[in-house]
Write a protein that holds these residues in place. Structure first.
Motif, PDB file in Angstrom:
ATOM      1  N   GLY A  56      -8.845  35.645  57.418  1.00  0.00           N
ATOM      2  CA  GLY A  56      -9.917  36.358  56.736  1.00  0.00           C
ATOM      3  C   GLY A  56     -10.055  37.765  57.300  1.00  0.00           C
ATOM      4  N   LYS A  57     -11.126  38.433  56.885  1.00  0.00           N
ATOM      5  CA  LYS A  57     -11.278  39.844  57.252  1.00  0.00           C
ATOM      6  C   LYS A  57     -12.024  40.057  58.567  1.00  0.00           C
ATOM      7  N   GLY A  58     -12.627  38.986  59.098  1.00  0.00           N
ATOM      8  CA  GLY A  58     -13.417  39.120  60.325  1.00  0.00           C
ATOM      9  C   GLY A  58     -12.603  38.768  61.568  1.00  0.00           C
ATOM     10  N   ASN A  59     -13.330  38.394  62.619  1.00  0.00           N
ATOM     11  CA  ASN A  59     -12.648  38.090  63.885  1.00  0.00           C
ATOM     12  C   ASN A  59     -11.943  36.739  63.868  1.00  0.00           C
ATOM     13  N   ASN A  60     -12.380  35.834  62.988  1.00  0.00           N
ATOM     14  CA  ASN A  60     -11.642  34.579  62.857  1.00  0.00           C
ATOM     15  C   ASN A  60     -10.238  34.896  62.336  1.00  0.00           C
ATOM     16  N   GLY A  61     -10.180  35.781  61.363  1.00  0.00           N
ATOM     17  CA  GLY A  61      -8.883  36.249  60.859  1.00  0.00           C
ATOM     18  C   GLY A  61      -8.094  36.933  61.970  1.00  0.00           C
ATOM     19  N   GLY A  62      -8.820  37.674  62.815  1.00  0.00           N
ATOM     20  CA  GLY A  62      -8.169  38.340  63.948  1.00  0.00           C
ATOM     21  C   GLY A  62      -7.500  37.333  64.874  1.00  0.00           C
ATOM     22  N   ASP A  63      -8.187  36.224  65.133  1.00  0.00           N
ATOM     23  CA  ASP A  63      -7.584  35.159  65.959  1.00  0.00           C
ATOM     24  C   ASP A  63      -6.274  34.698  65.331  1.00  0.00           C
ATOM     25  N   GLY A  64      -6.292  34.552  64.018  1.00  0.00           N
ATOM     26  CA  GLY A  64      -5.097  34.091  63.303  1.00  0.00           C
ATOM     27  C   GLY A  64      -3.946  35.081  63.450  1.00  0.00           C
ATOM     28  N   PHE A 126     -12.519  31.848  57.959  1.00  0.00           N
ATOM     29  CA  PHE A 126     -13.891  32.088  58.428  1.00  0.00           C
ATOM     30  C   PHE A 126     -14.184  31.213  59.636  1.00  0.00           C
ATOM     31  N   GLY A 127     -14.896  31.772  60.584  1.00  0.00           N
ATOM     32  CA  GLY A 127     -15.355  31.009  61.744  1.00  0.00           C
ATOM     33  C   GLY A 127     -16.861  30.903  61.685  1.00  0.00           C
ATOM     34  N   TYR A 128     -17.505  31.151  62.815  1.00  0.00           N
ATOM     35  CA  TYR A 128     -18.966  31.025  62.819  1.00  0.00           C
ATOM     36  C   TYR A 128     -19.645  32.165  62.074  1.00  0.00           C
ATOM     37  N   GLY A 129     -18.874  33.148  61.631  1.00  0.00           N
ATOM     38  CA  GLY A 129     -19.456  34.283  60.899  1.00  0.00           C
ATOM     39  C   GLY A 129     -19.777  33.963  59.445  1.00  0.00           C
ATOM     40  N   LEU A 130     -19.432  32.776  58.982  1.00  0.00           N
ATOM     41  CA  LEU A 130     -19.767  32.401  57.596  1.00  0.00           C
ATOM     42  C   LEU A 130     -21.284  32.279  57.484  1.00  0.00           C
ATOM     43  N   LYS A 131     -21.860  33.114  56.631  1.00  0.00           N
ATOM     44  CA  LYS A 131     -23.331  33.166  56.604  1.00  0.00           C
ATOM     45  C   LYS A 131     -23.928  32.372  55.451  1.00  0.00           C
ATOM     46  N   ARG A 132     -23.138  32.143  54.439  1.00  0.00           N
ATOM     47  CA  ARG A 132     -23.639  31.434  53.255  1.00  0.00           C
ATOM     48  C   ARG A 132     -22.478  30.613  52.692  1.00  0.00           C
ATOM     49  N   PRO A 133     -22.767  29.635  51.836  1.00  0.00           N
ATOM     50  CA  PRO A 133     -21.668  28.828  51.292  1.00  0.00           C
ATOM     51  C   PRO A 133     -20.655  29.719  50.575  1.00  0.00           C
ATOM     52  N   ILE A 155      -9.361  27.077  63.111  1.00  0.00           N
ATOM     53  CA  ILE A 155      -9.743  27.816  64.308  1.00  0.00           C
ATOM     54  C   ILE A 155     -11.260  28.039  64.285  1.00  0.00           C
ATOM     55  N   ASP A 156     -11.908  27.562  65.275  1.00  0.00           N
ATOM     56  CA  ASP A 156     -13.356  27.623  65.502  1.00  0.00           C
ATOM     57  C   ASP A 156     -14.159  26.754  64.534  1.00  0.00           C
ATOM     58  N   MET A 157     -13.973  26.945  63.227  1.00  0.00           N
ATOM     59  CA  MET A 157     -14.654  26.105  62.223  1.00  0.00           C
ATOM     60  C   MET A 157     -13.699  25.918  61.047  1.00  0.00           C
TER      61      MET A 157
HETATM   62  N1  LIG Z   1     -17.621  33.908  70.075  1.00  0.00           N
HETATM   63  C1  LIG Z   1     -16.564  34.068  70.750  1.00  0.00           C
HETATM   64  O1  LIG Z   1     -16.650  33.830  71.836  1.00  0.00           O
HETATM   65  C2  LIG Z   1     -15.315  34.535  70.164  1.00  0.00           C
HETATM   66  C3  LIG Z   1     -15.113  34.488  68.790  1.00  0.00           C
HETATM   67  N2  LIG Z   1     -13.950  34.803  68.215  1.00  0.00           N
HETATM   68  C4  LIG Z   1     -13.745  34.572  66.799  1.00  0.00           C
HETATM   69  O2  LIG Z   1     -14.631  35.334  66.050  1.00  0.00           O
HETATM   70  C5  LIG Z   1     -15.138  34.535  64.972  1.00  0.00           C
HETATM   71  C6  LIG Z   1     -16.368  35.116  64.422  1.00  0.00           C
HETATM   72  O3  LIG Z   1     -15.963  36.335  63.887  1.00  0.00           O
HETATM   73  P1  LIG Z   1     -16.868  37.147  62.889  1.00  0.00           P
HETATM   74  O4  LIG Z   1     -18.209  37.273  63.454  1.00  0.00           O
HETATM   75  O5  LIG Z   1     -16.142  38.388  62.600  1.00  0.00           O
HETATM   76  O6  LIG Z   1     -16.975  36.202  61.650  1.00  0.00           O
HETATM   77  P2  LIG Z   1     -15.859  35.479  60.722  1.00  0.00           P
HETATM   78  O7  LIG Z   1     -16.085  34.031  60.870  1.00  0.00           O
HETATM   79  O8  LIG Z   1     -14.515  35.985  60.961  1.00  0.00           O
HETATM   80  O9  LIG Z   1     -16.318  35.880  59.261  1.00  0.00           O
HETATM   81  C7  LIG Z   1     -17.044  37.019  59.073  1.00  0.00           C
HETATM   82  C8  LIG Z   1     -16.663  37.686  57.793  1.00  0.00           C
HETATM   83  O10 LIG Z   1     -16.914  36.801  56.748  1.00  0.00           O
HETATM   84  C9  LIG Z   1     -17.711  37.432  55.756  1.00  0.00           C
HETATM   85  N3  LIG Z   1     -18.506  36.395  55.141  1.00  0.00           N
HETATM   86  C10 LIG Z   1     -19.483  35.634  55.688  1.00  0.00           C
HETATM   87  N4  LIG Z   1     -19.905  34.714  54.829  1.00  0.00           N
HETATM   88  C11 LIG Z   1     -19.169  34.872  53.701  1.00  0.00           C
HETATM   89  C12 LIG Z   1     -19.133  34.217  52.455  1.00  0.00           C
HETATM   90  N5  LIG Z   1     -19.921  33.187  52.177  1.00  0.00           N
HETATM   91  N6  LIG Z   1     -18.260  34.651  51.528  1.00  0.00           N
HETATM   92  C13 LIG Z   1     -17.443  35.679  51.790  1.00  0.00           C
HETATM   93  N7  LIG Z   1     -17.438  36.340  52.957  1.00  0.00           N
HETATM   94  C14 LIG Z   1     -18.287  35.948  53.889  1.00  0.00           C
HETATM   95  C15 LIG Z   1     -18.473  38.479  56.487  1.00  0.00           C
HETATM   96  O11 LIG Z   1     -18.678  39.534  55.618  1.00  0.00           O
HETATM   97  P3  LIG Z   1     -20.157  40.003  55.246  1.00  0.00           P
HETATM   98  O12 LIG Z   1     -20.823  38.828  54.623  1.00  0.00           O
HETATM   99  O13 LIG Z   1     -20.791  40.364  56.571  1.00  0.00           O
HETATM  100  O14 LIG Z   1     -19.933  41.107  54.340  1.00  0.00           O
HETATM  101  C16 LIG Z   1     -17.510  38.874  57.592  1.00  0.00           C
HETATM  102  O15 LIG Z   1     -16.661  39.911  57.191  1.00  0.00           O
HETATM  103  C17 LIG Z   1     -15.280  33.194  65.622  1.00  0.00           C
HETATM  104  O16 LIG Z   1     -15.426  32.162  64.700  1.00  0.00           O
HETATM  105  C18 LIG Z   1     -13.989  33.119  66.404  1.00  0.00           C
HETATM  106  O17 LIG Z   1     -12.941  32.684  65.583  1.00  0.00           O
HETATM  107  C19 LIG Z   1     -12.807  35.178  69.058  1.00  0.00           C
HETATM  108  O18 LIG Z   1     -12.011  36.085  68.424  1.00  0.00           O
HETATM  109  C20 LIG Z   1     -13.241  35.808  70.358  1.00  0.00           C
HETATM  110  C21 LIG Z   1     -14.273  35.029  71.071  1.00  0.00           C
END
Ligand SMILES: NC(=O)C1=CN([C@@H]2O[C@H](COP(=O)(O)OP(=O)(O)OC[C@H]3O[C@@H](n4cnc5c(N)ncnc54)[C@H](OP(=O)(O)O)[C@@H]3O)[C@@H](O)[C@H]2O)[C@@H](O)CC1
Ligand SMILES: Nc1ncnc2c1ncn2[C@@H]1O[C@H](COP(=O)(O)OP(=O)(O)O)[C@@H](O)[C@H]1O
Ligand SMILES: [K+]
Length: 502
Positions: A56-64, A126-133, A155-157
């Motif tokens: 994905g586009k966030g840090n979960n994608g970065g892990d990948g 997506f990891g824990y950054g998923l904010k909504r379904p 990875i993570d979730m």
């Molecule tokens: N904690 C730790 O120790 C470490 C954590 N790390 C990793 O980081 C991860 C967390 O990363 P993260 O915060 O960037 O969030 P992530 O899960 O990639 O997704 C965020 C993106 O999703 C989007 N988005 C959200 N909901 C959405 C929806 N319903 N539908 C569509 N889009 C949606 C949201 O966009 P927005 O809604 O803000 O526009 C945003 O761009 C964690 O799970 C772990 O893998 C490790 O790398 C390092 C140590």
């Protein structure tokens, strides 16, 4: 171990960067490397495998993306599918640049993918950054991934699964075989209703700041051996049977005497000083023969319990297993409970079924008592619930109202205390899904309570050891063949582990 919310994980993440003077890129490298190490252990000859990595586009994608680089360096076949976006996280962008561009294919949420047989999937959408379904547009991509025949590691979730709240049953969610979650289990991974999306999980320590983790305040905990250590009591040379309590199991009826037998044996294997049973008289000979260490008091009636004994000389009482709900038994139980006992009880099975039929009785249950309902018994007490999060709230309210400790039994059984703290168990396995496993737990809990452990300590220790004994047992017996009595015979090994680490 604390169970942290997404917001708390993010805070600990930030604090770690400050405390350890590391960047988000460093943490990502560390996190992905721990997953890489796990995968390498599972597939030592990495060059023989093909990985489909969805980022994905966030840090979960970065892990990948980091994982893809590490796997590529080991000559694994790597296909990276990166969701096209304009707002990649900084660490995500940096890791795109570190990876050979030819490995990356851009996709959109509605791309249809076909994953060949034998490929291994890494889900990093997506990891824990998923904010909504996830919206409907993601369904085709998620369904395509779920259709793969090989294993899916999330990875993570599992992507699409919310970490801290209910996820609708029909939502598009990755069905992960194993979830590698960082530092702390997430609530969403522990809920029974989410089991098809998170079949198993492992918590990976990525070295987040200890002081930050200590500072986070949470009502949710995950039981590990370290949690038991501080209250486990070593025995001293001059202790004697009077030191460790006389526990009483009240239960049994014709055809269900085995429950009492199992509980007594489990109690004796859990350190009680003396164990007695109160049973209908048809069970007298069988219990005396099967459990020679125990004492038996029998009801005048052959088939069922029709009166309750004077319990004042016992340090702990476990009531209800195999007891039945004959009218005589119900009447006798009501008289027993309404006398206003001042010792906490362990209440299971038919004791709970009788209480569930008459809400007015709950006020008489001694405060601090332990209730151990399985899901059916729990619904008889509380009615229905929409999802596991609602169930937990209902249990918390009930526990607080009557000042009781309630165990929600199942995989990752949850202990709910009167002040609303929740402890999820980390031990146990599906081999325990055989009638009799719960009777053993009643025996263990009654024995621990009688030794002077508080209700909370009793539950944390008892539930952990019950599951741990079963985990040790299945190493040689397997989940199909495990008998509840095997849990009893492996209790010594579980206690020894605890003794060694305390
Ligand atoms: N904690 C730790 O120790 C470490 C954590 N790390 C990793 O980081 C991860 C967390 O990363 P993260 O915060 O960037 O969030 P992530 O899960 O990639 O997704 C965020 C993106 O999703 C989007 N988005 C959200 N909901 C959405 C929806 N319903 N539908 C569509 N889009 C949606 C949201 O966009 P927005 O809604 O803000 O526009 C945003 O761009 C964690 O799970 C772990 O893998 C490790 O790398 C390092 C140590
Ligand atoms: N899949 C599973 N994973 C872990 N523990 C389980 C599983 N299935 C059952 N158990 C445990 O086994 C016990 C079963 O209790 P219960 O249903 O009351 O059994 P019974 O009344 O037949 O003795 C509980 O402690 C529960 O947590
Ligand atoms: K994921």
């Amino acid at each position: 171990m604390k169970i942290l919310s997404a917001a708390q994980m993010s805070w600990v993440d930030q604090q770690t960067m400050k405390d350890q003077e590391v960047s988000s890129l460093d943490l990502m490298e560390r996190a992905a490397t721990t997953v890489f190490d796990e995968i390498k252990q599972l597939y030592p000859r990495l060059a023989q495998y093909t990985f489909y990595i969805f980022c994905g586009k966030g840090n979960n994608g970065g892990d990948g993306l980091v994982l893809a680089r590490l796997l590529d360096q080991q000559q694994a076949q790597v296909n990276v599918y990166l969701v096209d976006a304009t707002d990649y996280s900084t660490a995500n962008l940096a890791n795109q640049k570190r990876l050979s561009a030819h490995l990356i294919q851009k996709i959109s949420p509605d791309t249809q993918v076909h994953i060949p047989a034998g490929a291994i999937v890494l889900d990093c959408l997506f990891g824990y950054g998923l904010k909504r379904p996830l919206a409907e547009e993601w369904r085709s991509l998620i369904t395509g991934i779920n259709c793969c025949t090989g294993p899916i590691y999330a990875i993570d979730m599992p992507s699409g699964l919310l970490s801290d709240g209910p996820t609708a049953a029909e939502a598009p969610v990755i069905q992960a075989d194993v979830v590698y979650t960082f530092q702390s289990p997430k609530l969403g991974l522990l809920m029974p209703g989410n089991s098809r999306w998170a079949k198993a999980f492992r918590v990976l320590d990525i070295g987040l700041s200890r002081s930050a983790l200590e500072q986070v305040d949470t009502i949710f905990h995950y039981i590990d051996l370290a949690l038991l250590g501080p209250f486990y009591r070593k025995r001293s040379k001059f202790d004697h049977k009077g030191t460790f309590g006389h526990c009483l199991i009240i239960g049994g009826s014709r055809g269900k005497m085995g429950a009492v037998q199992l509980a007594l044996k489990a109690a004796l294997r859990s350190g009680c000083g003396l164990a007695s049973a109160y049973i209908p008289s048809c069970g007298y000979t069988s219990i005396q023969t099967a459990v020679p260490e125990a004492m038996v008091i029998s009801d005048p009636e052959e088939e069922m319990i029709t009166q309750f004994p004077d319990t004042r000389t016992f340090q702990s009482i476990g009531v209800g297993i195999g007891m039945g709900t004959a009218q005589y038994t119900i009447d006798a139980f009501k008289v027993f409970i309404m006398q206003g006992l001042d010792t906490a009880l362990v209440l299971d099975a038919d004791a709970l079924n009788i209480l569930a039929q008459d809400r007015d009785l709950w006020q008489f249950v001694p405060k601090g008592s332990i209730l151990t309902p399985h899901p059916k018994e729990l619904s008889r007490i509380l009615g229905t619930w929409q999802n596991d999060f609602e169930k937990l709230e209902k249990v918390k309210a009930f526990a607080e109202e009557y000042q009781l400790y309630i165990l929600i039994k199942g995989a990752n059984s949850a202990i709910v205390t009167p002040d609303g703290t929740v402890y999820f168990n980390s031990t146990g396995n599906v081999g325990m899904a055989t009638g009799g496993s719960g009777d053993i737990l009643t025996g263990i809990l009654t024995a621990l309570l009688g030794q002077g452990y508080s209700s909370q300590e009793t539950l944390i220790m008892g539930v952990y050891l019950h599951g741990r004994a079963a985990d040790i047992a299945v190493q040689t017996l397997g989940v199909y063949s495990l008998l509840p009595s095997d849990i009893i015979s492996h209790l010594p090994a579980a206690f020894l582990e605890l003794e060694k680490q305390s």
